[in-house]
Structures are given as C-alpha cells and as structure tokens.
Enzyme design. Structure first.
Site, PDB file in Angstrom:
ATOM      1  N   HIS A   8      52.367  37.955  39.670  1.00  0.00           N
ATOM      2  CA  HIS A   8      51.590  36.854  40.240  1.00  0.00           C
ATOM      3  C   HIS A   8      51.397  37.041  41.743  1.00  0.00           C
ATOM      4  CE1 HIS A   8      50.123  32.973  38.478  1.00  0.00           C
ATOM      5  NE2 HIS A   8      49.867  32.726  39.750  1.00  0.00           N
ATOM      6  N   ARG A  66      54.061  35.587  44.068  1.00  0.00           N
ATOM      7  CA  ARG A  66      54.002  34.151  44.321  1.00  0.00           C
ATOM      8  C   ARG A  66      54.934  33.343  43.420  1.00  0.00           C
ATOM      9  NH1 ARG A  66      49.509  32.649  47.156  1.00  0.00           N
ATOM     10  NH2 ARG A  66      49.044  30.742  45.989  1.00  0.00           N
ATOM     11  N   SER A 108      39.600  31.125  36.864  1.00  0.00           N
ATOM     12  CA  SER A 108      40.862  30.406  36.737  1.00  0.00           C
ATOM     13  C   SER A 108      40.668  29.032  36.109  1.00  0.00           C
ATOM     14  CB  SER A 108      41.502  30.243  38.122  1.00  0.00           C
ATOM     15  OG  SER A 108      42.619  29.385  38.070  1.00  0.00           O
ATOM     16  N   LYS A 141      48.963  37.745  30.654  1.00  0.00           N
ATOM     17  CA  LYS A 141      49.091  38.094  32.075  1.00  0.00           C
ATOM     18  C   LYS A 141      50.439  37.635  32.635  1.00  0.00           C
ATOM     19  CE  LYS A 141      46.711  37.552  36.549  1.00  0.00           C
ATOM     20  NZ  LYS A 141      47.850  37.074  37.338  1.00  0.00           N
ATOM     21  N   TYR A 192      46.152  28.568  31.680  1.00  0.00           N
ATOM     22  CA  TYR A 192      47.553  28.322  32.007  1.00  0.00           C
ATOM     23  C   TYR A 192      48.274  27.640  30.851  1.00  0.00           C
ATOM     24  CZ  TYR A 192      47.484  29.505  37.007  1.00  0.00           C
ATOM     25  OH  TYR A 192      47.424  30.173  38.201  1.00  0.00           O
ATOM     26  N   GLN A 198      40.751  32.461  32.332  1.00  0.00           N
ATOM     27  CA  GLN A 198      42.205  32.451  32.460  1.00  0.00           C
ATOM     28  C   GLN A 198      42.739  31.077  32.091  1.00  0.00           C
ATOM     29  OE1 GLN A 198      43.794  30.695  35.300  1.00  0.00           O
ATOM     30  NE2 GLN A 198      45.779  31.052  34.369  1.00  0.00           N
ATOM     31  N   ARG A 244      56.996  28.189  47.254  1.00  0.00           N
ATOM     32  CA  ARG A 244      56.095  28.756  48.262  1.00  0.00           C
ATOM     33  C   ARG A 244      56.214  27.943  49.548  1.00  0.00           C
ATOM     34  NH1 ARG A 244      51.101  29.259  43.948  1.00  0.00           N
ATOM     35  NH2 ARG A 244      52.338  30.328  42.354  1.00  0.00           N
ATOM     36  N   TYR A 246      47.779  29.747  51.971  1.00  0.00           N
ATOM     37  CA  TYR A 246      47.897  29.591  50.518  1.00  0.00           C
ATOM     38  C   TYR A 246      47.517  30.888  49.816  1.00  0.00           C
ATOM     39  CZ  TYR A 246      47.333  27.834  45.796  1.00  0.00           C
ATOM     40  OH  TYR A 246      47.462  27.642  44.441  1.00  0.00           O
TER      41      TYR A 246
END
Length: 378
Positions: free
Chosen positions: A276, A279, A107, A252, A130, A128, A165, A25
């Site tokens: 990223h 990713r 995060s 970002k 999202y 951070q 992924r 991961y």
C-alpha cells in the site's frame, strides 16, 4: 517554474502547487515511514547489468495483461480522492491512460464516480473495491462496475484497518481543527484553489454518494474510512466476490508467498504485490524484497502485478526483472496529475516509456518477455 525532464521532477512541482494537507496525504506513509523509504531505496539498490552489441534496434514494450494486449506493461493504480489533486482528476488521469492504451484503476473513494469516468473515456477501466462492512453496498458497487464496463475488479485486502499515518494530524488532513487548517492552506495555493477548490466541485466521493449523499464529502472522509472498513474479512469471503464478479479478479496487497497461493486457490486471476505504498504496516517488507519469492510461488497460476516505490521507467524494468508481469503506478501519476492534469500524466507516461527503452537497450533485451533476473547485478 519547475522544469519537467524526468518523472522525479513531478514530485517537486506538485509540492509547490498543492496545499500541504493534500501533498502530505499523497507523499506520506505509516508510522516513521520506514517501509515508505525502503520501497524506493530497495528498488534503487538493484544494479543493472549493462550489455553491448546486442542488436537492440527494434524494441517491443507490449505485453498481455489479464487477457488483453497492452502497448506497455503498466496501469495507473487506484488512488483515493484523486479528484482533489486536479479538477475532476480521475477523469483527467483516465483520459491520459486511455491515450497511452493502458488501464486506469478507479478507487472506491474517488471523487469522480464510475459513471463519470466511463462517460469521459471509453478506455480500459478497472475498479478497485475496499473491504466494506456493508456487504450489500459492496454488491451494489460490483454491479455498478459491471454495468459501466469495468474490465477487472481490484480487491484491496491490506486495509482491514487504516494505518497510523501521523503526517495527516500535523498537516490538517485529520484532527479537530482540520477543516479550518485546510481552508487556510488553500488560500496560500491560489492556483489549486481556483482549479479544484472552486471549479472542481462537487467535493464528494462519487461512488459513495448513492448511500451517503452530501455526507460523502472531505470532512467525513477519514472518519468514513475508519468506521466502514471491515477487519473481519477472511479468505472464505472471497468466494461471494468471485461469484458476483465474472471478470478478472485481482487481489491487491499481497506480501507473502502463502497469501499468494491462497489467492490462487480462491480463484483470483491476478495479485498485486504491494504494501500500500508504505501506508499501512510500517516495518513491512518492501515490495522489491517480497516480489521474487511470491512470483516464484505462483508462477503459471496467476498474473503477478506489483506497485509501491515505483517512480521511474528504470523502476518498472527492475520490478519486471524481479518477477512482475506488470506494474501499477501510484504516487508517480498523482504527482503528475497535480502538476499538469491530463497533459502531466501523459508526459509522465511518455518519460517512463523512454526510460524503459533506454534501460532495455542498454541491458540488451528486446522485449518485455526477455526481462528477467539475468539483467540484474547480483
């Protein structure tokens, strides 16, 4: 036992310690991982112009980032579920960052909450955020970040949908039999199982726990990402985030000069030139390729940060030469955390600083401000 003599050694050591689902991961990227490889390879191809007799007895690695003086042009970038890589991992990494005098970016999808990290260290903390469908929850997270004394808000914009992924399906990170496969892999890594599996609980996403409760665990992690990220976000939506957050705002995930200009127009104080870590969109530009044009486009308007592909002090210097004002470390600190916890991250930062000093001395620059494209071999 792996001997740690360079930042690159931590990856090998982490692979030996972690269950496969966690290593893959962290280590993997989107699609066939072309962009993941390009991030590293394009930086490595940048030759450095060696100079001599330049009086490099006194080097100054300090700089100013987002209005604060820092001893290094670095921050630990945000990484999801860092607490699964070492017991309460985000706390350990934040302590190491604090000891080095650099920011730690927490995060949204960390195991340790903002409150837990802040209680553990008074150091410079960024948060951070999202793009989440529930705007009220986003507003609550912003308010919590302000209350906990976060110095900057890092708004990630390159993940309206999760990337493809494929390693995760093969490793057990996702898929119907994922939970069973993860348990079996943990049995084969007793050191990790004792430290994190048993004593690193709760394995819940601390910042999401107020709304998800015990449903914010690892079994729901991948599903939550897919169900709650909002693909409808647009530049106009930055206005309400800017209104809710009166501190430094960092956008970002910028890879295009036009988007960098739009970030400046929207009131951002900084951007992170980033894909990223390879990713998201496989085939997207490496950060090293994208950075020079972006830095030129917003010169004097924004602080330009960069990540993706940085594995060493040499890479940090290369990113600065390409136009970055500062660099965010990602996988590099996660591998170090998995290997040695807080002490591992501290060792990594010391090694990176040492490599930066060597690179600066041998290219004939005495300060961060002197690093520019003139030190690169064209």
């Amino acid at each position: 036992m792996t001997i740690i003599s360079s930042p690159l050694d931590f990856r090998r050591a982490a692979q030996r310690r972690l269950p496969r689902f966690l290593f893959d991961y962290a280590d993997g990227g989107a699609g066939s991982e072309m962009t993941l490889r390009a991030n590293v390879d394009d930086l490595a191809r940048l030759g450095l112009r060696q100079r001599v007799l330049r009086n490099v007895a006194d080097l100054d690695l300090s700089t100013t980032l987002l209005g604060a003086h820092r001893p290094l042009p670095l921050a630990l970038g945000p990484i999801g579920i860092g607490g699964m890589y070492r017991r309460r991992g985000e706390v350990q990494a934040a302590r190491a960052a604090n000891a080095a005098g650099i920011p730690f970016a927490l995060s949204t999808v960390s195991l340790c909450s903002l409150a837990e990290v802040r209680a553990a260290t008074p150091g410079p903390l960024w948060f951070q955020l999202y793009v989440i469908r529930d705007r009220a929850f986003m507003a609550d997270l912003i308010a919590t970040a302000k209350a906990e004394g976060a110095e900057a808000l890092v708004f990630t914009v390159d993940m309206p949908v999760p990337g493809s992924r494929y390693r995760d399906a093969h490793s057990g990170m996702s898929g119907k039999r994922g939970p069973l496969r993860r348990v079996m892999q943990a049995i084969g890594r007793p050191g990790w199982a004792w430290d994190v599996g048993l004593h690193g609980r709760p394995h819940l996403l601390g910042n999401l726990r107020p709304v998800l409760g015990n449903a914010s665990g690892m079994n729901d992690y991948m599903g939550w990402l897919g169900a709650n990220f909002d693909p409808s976000i647009a530049w106009d939506d930055i206005a309400w985030i800017r209104a809710a957050w009166d501190g430094p705002l960092v956008i970002k995930g910028v890879l295009d000069p036009d988007d960098a200009r739009a970030a400046a127009d929207a009131g951002a104080d900084a951007i992170v030139v980033s894909n990223h870590g390879g990713r998201q969109l496989d085939g997207a530009s490496s950060t090293a390729r994208a950075l020079p044009a972006i830095a030129e486009a917003v010169k004097g308007r924004l602080t330009v940060l960069a990540d993706s592909g940085v594995r060493s002090g040499l890479d940090v210097v290369r990113m600065l030469a390409l136009g970055a004002d500062g660099v965010l470390l990602g996988r590099a600190w996660l591998y170090a955390l998995a290997t040695g916890g807080e002490a591992g991250v501290a060792t990594l930062l010391a090694l990176i600083e040492k490599e930066m000093r060597v690179a600066m001395a041998l290219t004939g620059v005495r300060s961060i401000a002197e690093i520019d494209r003139s030190i690169l071999l064209e």
